[in-house]
Design a protein around this motif. Structure first.
Motif, short mmCIF file in Angstrom:
data_model
loop_
_atom_site.label_atom_id
_atom_site.label_comp_id
_atom_site.label_asym_id
_atom_site.label_seq_id
_atom_site.Cartn_x
_atom_site.Cartn_y
_atom_site.Cartn_z
N ASP A 131 0.76 -0.99 0.05
CA ASP A 131 -0.01 0.02 0.03
C ASP A 131 0.89 1.29 0.21
N MET A 132 2.10 1.32 -0.27
CA MET A 132 3.13 2.33 -0.43
C MET A 132 3.64 2.34 -1.87
N PRO A 133 3.71 3.70 -2.09
CA PRO A 133 3.49 4.81 -1.39
C PRO A 133 1.95 5.41 -1.30
N GLN A 134 1.86 5.89 -0.39
CA GLN A 134 0.28 6.10 -0.10
C GLN A 134 0.03 7.30 -1.12
N GLY A 135 -1.18 7.13 -1.41
CA GLY A 135 -1.69 8.38 -2.18
C GLY A 135 -1.65 7.82 -3.79
N SER A 136 -0.54 7.23 -4.10
CA SER A 136 -0.40 6.98 -5.52
C SER A 136 -0.49 5.51 -5.54
N GLY A 137 -0.82 4.73 -4.49
CA GLY A 137 -0.88 3.21 -4.64
C GLY A 137 0.55 2.67 -5.03
N PRO A 138 0.45 1.17 -4.93
CA PRO A 138 1.64 0.41 -5.21
C PRO A 138 2.39 0.73 -6.33
N LEU A 139 3.91 0.43 -6.24
CA LEU A 139 4.84 0.50 -7.30
C LEU A 139 4.48 -0.42 -8.20
N PRO A 140 4.79 -0.20 -9.49
CA PRO A 140 4.44 -1.36 -10.63
C PRO A 140 5.26 -2.74 -10.12
N GLN A 141 4.69 -3.81 -10.43
CA GLN A 141 4.96 -5.18 -10.01
C GLN A 141 6.41 -5.09 -10.24
N ALA A 142 7.02 -4.95 -11.60
CA ALA A 142 8.64 -5.19 -11.90
C ALA A 142 9.39 -4.47 -10.79
N VAL A 143 8.85 -3.11 -10.53
CA VAL A 143 9.73 -2.54 -9.64
C VAL A 143 9.72 -3.10 -8.25
N ARG A 144 8.67 -3.53 -7.74
CA ARG A 144 8.41 -4.11 -6.45
C ARG A 144 9.41 -5.33 -6.44
N ASP A 145 9.22 -6.24 -7.69
CA ASP A 145 10.20 -7.24 -7.87
C ASP A 145 11.59 -6.98 -7.67
N SER A 146 12.17 -5.74 -8.14
CA SER A 146 13.57 -5.46 -8.28
C SER A 146 13.84 -5.00 -6.96
N ILE A 147 13.13 -4.39 -6.24
CA ILE A 147 13.43 -4.00 -4.91
C ILE A 147 13.69 -5.37 -4.07
N SER A 148 12.57 -6.11 -4.16
CA SER A 148 12.62 -7.38 -3.37
C SER A 148 13.87 -8.21 -3.67
N CYS A 149 14.37 -8.34 -4.76
CA CYS A 149 15.53 -8.83 -5.06
C CYS A 149 16.63 -8.45 -4.70
N TRP A 150 16.83 -7.00 -4.61
CA TRP A 150 18.13 -6.11 -4.03
C TRP A 150 18.12 -6.58 -2.52
N ILE A 151 16.89 -6.62 -1.67
CA ILE A 151 17.00 -6.78 -0.28
C ILE A 151 17.60 -8.36 -0.24
N SER A 152 16.81 -9.26 -1.06
CA SER A 152 17.19 -10.72 -0.72
C SER A 152 18.60 -11.07 -1.20
N ASN A 153 19.09 -10.00 -2.13
CA ASN A 153 20.73 -10.40 -2.43
C ASN A 153 21.51 -9.47 -1.47
N GLY A 154 21.00 -9.14 -0.26
CA GLY A 154 22.05 -8.40 0.74
C GLY A 154 22.10 -6.95 0.44
N MET A 155 21.22 -6.31 -0.53
CA MET A 155 21.35 -4.82 -0.66
C MET A 155 22.60 -4.40 -0.93
N PRO A 156 23.14 -4.89 -2.22
CA PRO A 156 24.55 -4.85 -2.76
C PRO A 156 24.67 -3.45 -3.23
N GLU A 157 25.74 -2.90 -3.20
CA GLU A 157 25.97 -1.52 -3.90
C GLU A 157 25.71 -1.65 -5.45
#
Length: 121
Positions: free
Chosen positions: A95-121
């Protein structure tokens, strides 16, 4: 008779002229898939955060202490609150960002992968 012919012609043009041709998909960021093959950078993710999150999530008044003013603060918040972040930002019920609704699925997947991969530089 002419009126019917004209109406029929206009109807035919509307039906056959407005076919459902797919437009090119908009650029939404890296495509979802196997996280082990993705190389999502901190610069990419934090750029998204700066554009979509820091309007509300910055400084001492940030909700729930989620101050994303710097990459270090953003990473620290995720490290300490990963489940909440995933639920609200990258999960299926995001439900984030509020007001504009969720980010596109591909963007959410990318952020999730970044976290899963240990937040690399």
């Amino acid at each position: 008779m002419r009126t019917y012919l004209l109406l029929f012609s206009l109807l035919a043009v509307a039906v056959f002229g407005c076919t459902n041709k797919e437009a090119a998909a908009p650029e939404t960021g890296p495509v979802s898939g196997d996280c082990s093959t993705k190389q999502i950078s901190s610069a990419y993710v934090y750029g998204l955060v700066q554009r979509t999150c820091t309007g509300c999530h910055s400084g001492s008044t940030a909700p729930l202490g989620a101050d994303f003013n710097t990459l270090a603060k953003f990473r620290s918040f995720i490290s300490n609150n990963e489940a909440v972040f995933r639920l609200r930002v990258t999960g299926p019920q995001a439900d984030m960002p509020q007001g504009s609704g969720p980010l596109p699925q591909a963007v959410r997947d990318s952020i999730s992968c970044w976290i899963s991969n240990g937040m690399p530089e």
